[in-house]
Write an enzyme that holds these catalytic residues in place. Structure first.
Site, PDB file in Angstrom:
ATOM      1  N   GLN A  16      17.646 -19.243 -22.062  1.00 29.44           N
ATOM      2  CA  GLN A  16      18.896 -19.095 -21.310  1.00 29.44           C
ATOM      3  C   GLN A  16      18.681 -18.892 -19.815  1.00 29.44           C
ATOM      4  O   GLN A  16      19.633 -18.932 -19.048  1.00 29.44           O
ATOM      5  CB  GLN A  16      19.718 -17.940 -21.882  1.00 29.44           C
ATOM      6  CG  GLN A  16      20.242 -18.243 -23.265  1.00 29.44           C
ATOM      7  CD  GLN A  16      21.062 -17.094 -23.818  1.00 29.44           C
ATOM      8  OE1 GLN A  16      20.951 -15.952 -23.394  1.00 29.44           O
ATOM      9  NE2 GLN A  16      21.897 -17.410 -24.796  1.00 29.44           N
ATOM     10  N   ASN A  17      17.437 -18.676 -19.397  1.00 34.43           N
ATOM     11  CA  ASN A  17      17.178 -18.548 -17.974  1.00 34.43           C
ATOM     12  C   ASN A  17      17.361 -19.922 -17.336  1.00 34.43           C
ATOM     13  O   ASN A  17      16.872 -20.923 -17.848  1.00 34.43           O
ATOM     14  CB  ASN A  17      15.769 -18.015 -17.719  1.00 34.43           C
ATOM     15  CG  ASN A  17      15.584 -17.604 -16.275  1.00 34.43           C
ATOM     16  OD1 ASN A  17      15.630 -18.431 -15.371  1.00 34.43           O
ATOM     17  ND2 ASN A  17      15.384 -16.309 -16.050  1.00 34.43           N
ATOM     18  N   GLN A  18      18.056 -19.966 -16.211  1.00 37.15           N
ATOM     19  CA  GLN A  18      18.421 -21.225 -15.571  1.00 37.15           C
ATOM     20  C   GLN A  18      17.422 -21.684 -14.506  1.00 37.15           C
ATOM     21  O   GLN A  18      17.676 -22.659 -13.803  1.00 37.15           O
ATOM     22  CB  GLN A  18      19.809 -21.084 -14.941  1.00 37.15           C
ATOM     23  CG  GLN A  18      20.878 -20.792 -15.960  1.00 37.15           C
ATOM     24  CD  GLN A  18      22.227 -20.495 -15.317  1.00 37.15           C
ATOM     25  OE1 GLN A  18      22.299 -19.934 -14.235  1.00 37.15           O
ATOM     26  NE2 GLN A  18      23.281 -20.883 -16.004  1.00 37.15           N
TER      27      GLN A  18
ATOM     28  N   SER B 232      18.255 -16.536 -11.324  1.00 31.23           N
ATOM     29  CA  SER B 232      18.382 -17.546 -12.379  1.00 31.23           C
ATOM     30  C   SER B 232      18.618 -16.905 -13.744  1.00 31.23           C
ATOM     31  O   SER B 232      18.862 -17.598 -14.722  1.00 31.23           O
ATOM     32  CB  SER B 232      17.125 -18.415 -12.422  1.00 31.23           C
ATOM     33  OG  SER B 232      15.987 -17.648 -12.770  1.00 31.23           O
TER      34      SER B 232
END
Length: 156
Positions: free
Chosen positions: A33-35, A133
């Protein structure tokens, strides 16, 4: 974790400290889920998130982008920066001294910016604060991507 870098890096992106998923996988920004990879990919005009990790690293190196963290060691329960304590900062000034072509340092999130700006003040490098992020930072992706697009100016 060691830095991703080459000696002729022009841009350095610094996070705070790898989260649990990243430490377990021994990969930067491993939490799905880290962008980070999407945001950096948008700024570079490349689909980094669609690549496997080795290909992502190779693209960073090819584009002369270094990646590391401002914190060498700390205590933390979970992965949130707010839970970080007993911080041992990296020698960022010494690190950037070994990167003679470095033009800018970007900080992924407020914790990285606070520590990194203090360490690199007066170096003459362009210092860029980016929205985190992390999925815990709830600014919509488009808003984050707009700010991350500032990195384009430091790439050939």
């Amino acid at each position: 974790m060691p830095p991703i870098m080459r000696a002729d890096a022009r841009l350095l992106v610094l996070g705070s400290l790898p989260g649990e998923a990243s430490l377990k996988a021994a990969r930067y920004y491993a939490h799905p889920q880290n962008q980070f990879w999407r945001l950096l990919g948008e700024a570079l005009g490349e689909p980094l998130a669609a690549l496997d990790y080795a290909q992502r690293v190779e693209r960073l190196l090819t584009r002369r982008i270094a990646l590391w963290d401002v914190i060498h060691a700390a205590r933390r329960e979970g992965s949130l920066d707010q839970a970080i304590s007993e911080v041992e900062e990296r020698d960022l000034r010494g690190f950037v001294a070994g990167l003679p072509e470095l033009r800018a340092v970007a900080f992924n999130g407020a914790t990285a910016a606070k520590i990194g700006r203090r360490a690199l003040k007066g170096t003459g490098l362009e210092l860029i604060d980016l929205p985190s992020s992390s999925p815990a930072y709830t600014l919509p992706f488009a808003g984050k991507a707009g700010r991350w697009s500032a990195l384009k100016a430091f790439l050939d």
